[in-house]
Design a protein around this motif. Sequence first.
Motif, PDB file in Angstrom:
ATOM      1  N   ASP A   1      42.292  18.610  87.267  1.00 10.34           N
ATOM      2  CA  ASP A   1      43.915  17.734  87.273  1.00 10.34           C
ATOM      3  C   ASP A   1      44.155  17.796  86.202  1.00 10.34           C
ATOM      4  N   ASP A   2      42.813  18.330  85.011  1.00  9.54           N
ATOM      5  CA  ASP A   2      43.629  18.030  83.645  1.00  9.54           C
ATOM      6  C   ASP A   2      44.806  18.262  82.777  1.00  9.54           C
ATOM      7  N   ALA A   3      45.233  19.344  83.619  1.00 11.13           N
ATOM      8  CA  ALA A   3      46.464  19.573  83.239  1.00 11.13           C
ATOM      9  C   ALA A   3      47.760  18.914  82.843  1.00 11.13           C
ATOM     10  N   LEU A   4      47.598  17.409  83.520  1.00  6.54           N
ATOM     11  CA  LEU A   4      48.125  16.248  82.818  1.00  6.54           C
ATOM     12  C   LEU A   4      47.467  15.756  81.733  1.00  6.54           C
ATOM     13  N   GLY A   5      46.327  16.065  81.923  1.00 10.65           N
ATOM     14  CA  GLY A   5      45.645  14.119  80.570  1.00 10.65           C
ATOM     15  C   GLY A   5      46.138  14.808  79.601  1.00 10.65           C
ATOM     16  N   PRO A   6      46.058  14.148  78.360  1.00 11.25           N
ATOM     17  CA  PRO A   6      46.636  14.003  77.353  1.00 11.25           C
ATOM     18  C   PRO A   6      45.886  15.113  76.698  1.00 11.25           C
ATOM     19  N   GLN A   7      46.564  15.479  75.940  1.00  9.76           N
ATOM     20  CA  GLN A   7      45.924  16.226  74.186  1.00  9.76           C
ATOM     21  C   GLN A   7      45.284  15.993  74.326  1.00  9.76           C
ATOM     22  N   HIS A   8      43.775  16.106  73.527  1.00  9.25           N
ATOM     23  CA  HIS A   8      43.064  14.880  72.793  1.00  9.25           C
ATOM     24  C   HIS A   8      41.769  15.964  72.080  1.00  9.25           C
ATOM     25  N   TRP A   9      40.621  15.172  71.270  1.00  7.85           N
ATOM     26  CA  TRP A   9      40.136  15.831  69.923  1.00  7.85           C
ATOM     27  C   TRP A   9      39.082  16.084  70.574  1.00  7.85           C
ATOM     28  N   TRP A  10      38.834  15.111  72.025  1.00  7.19           N
ATOM     29  CA  TRP A  10      37.065  14.927  72.428  1.00  7.19           C
ATOM     30  C   TRP A  10      36.946  16.334  72.661  1.00  7.19           C
ATOM     31  N   PRO A  11      35.750  16.816  72.305  1.00  9.57           N
ATOM     32  CA  PRO A  11      34.922  18.394  73.233  1.00  9.57           C
ATOM     33  C   PRO A  11      35.164  17.746  74.447  1.00  9.57           C
ATOM     34  N   GLY A  12      35.752  19.253  75.492  1.00 13.11           N
ATOM     35  CA  GLY A  12      35.064  19.518  77.073  1.00 13.11           C
ATOM     36  C   GLY A  12      37.045  20.055  77.459  1.00 13.11           C
ATOM     37  N   GLU A  13      36.253  20.697  78.654  1.00 14.78           N
ATOM     38  CA  GLU A  13      37.301  21.485  78.998  1.00 14.78           C
ATOM     39  C   GLU A  13      38.323  20.767  80.334  1.00 14.78           C
ATOM     40  N   SER A  14      37.346  19.857  80.934  1.00 15.47           N
ATOM     41  CA  SER A  14      38.366  18.705  81.344  1.00 15.47           C
ATOM     42  C   SER A  14      37.701  17.533  81.462  1.00 15.47           C
ATOM     43  N   ARG A  15      38.382  16.481  82.085  1.00 13.93           N
ATOM     44  CA  ARG A  15      38.540  15.542  81.986  1.00 13.93           C
ATOM     45  C   ARG A  15      36.836  15.174  82.591  1.00 13.93           C
ATOM     46  N   PHE A  16      37.110  15.352  83.254  1.00 13.60           N
ATOM     47  CA  PHE A  16      35.191  15.451  84.061  1.00 13.60           C
ATOM     48  C   PHE A  16      34.560  15.665  82.938  1.00 13.60           C
ATOM     49  N   GLU A  17      34.368  16.692  82.198  1.00 17.18           N
ATOM     50  CA  GLU A  17      33.591  16.807  81.510  1.00 17.18           C
ATOM     51  C   GLU A  17      33.608  15.911  80.304  1.00 17.18           C
TER      52      GLU A  17
END
Length: 226
Positions: A2-18
Motif C-alpha cells: 500500500d505504499d503506492a500512495l505513499g510520499p516520495q521520500h529520500w528515506w531508504p526503503g521499498e515500502s512504508r513498512f520497511e
Amino acid sequence: MDDALGPQHWWPGESRFEIIVGAILTQSTSWTNVEKALGNLNRHDRLQARAIRAMTVGELAEMIRPSGYFRQKASRLMDLVQHLQRHGSLKKFFSRSTRVVRKELLSLNGIGPETADSILLYAGGHPVFVVDAYTRRIFSRHGWISAGADYEEFQRLFHCNLPRDAGLYNQYHALLVNVGKNFCRKSQALCSHCPLEVLLPGGRPLGIRTVVQRAESGSKFSQSSD
DNA sequence: CCCCAGGCGTCCA
DNA sequence: TGGACGCATGGG
C-alpha cells in the motif's frame, strides 16, 4: 503493497513498512548497520508485518543483530507491529489526525519524538519536521537556538518558519542530514567547505528559509541518500 | 586503541 | 526537569 500512495521520500526503503522498521533500527545507529539488519530480514522474506508477527522476539533479535541494541529493538519492533495490526492497514492507521497518530506512537515503548516523527513524515506523509542530532548540532553551533533547547522547541522553530508541507520538511531534513554528515560533524567540523559557512555566528541573523536554501544550492550531496 | 553512529527508558538528585 | 547511564554492533 500500500505504499503506492505513499510520499516520495529520500528515506531508504521499498515500502512504508520497511521505512517504519528502519526508523526503529536506526536509533543511535549508523545506517550501514541498519542495512545489514534489513538485508537479513529481506533475505528471509520477513519485511512484512505478518511475517514479523510470526516470529518470536528471539528470532527477530537474531536477525536484526547487526543494527545494535538488538534485544531492545526486537522488543520495540514487535510491540509496534502488534499495535499496527489492530488498525488494519497502514493506510487506516495514518489516516487520522497528525496529533492523534503522534500521541499514539509516543505511547509505545521505545518510540520517542524523533522516531515518531520519522514514521509520521516518511511513512505516513504527515507534515511534521524531524529534529535529529544533525539538526540540533547545526542550529545550535550557528547560535540560532540554544543547545539545551528541548525537542519541541527545536521543532517549533521549523513549524513556525516554514509552510506546513511534508515534501518541504522531507527535503529540508535530508539537506540537514547531508550537511551534518559531511560538514558539521561532531568533532572536527569542516566549516571552510560547508555551504553554510557564510552563516557562522557573528554574521547577520538570517531566517531558516535562507539557511536551507543555501544548503540546497551549495551542497554537492543534496541528492545522495542512504 | 580510540571515537562515533539519523534514540530511548530508567534512575536519581 | 535534566543529567548520567545502559543498551550493542560495525566502521573509520
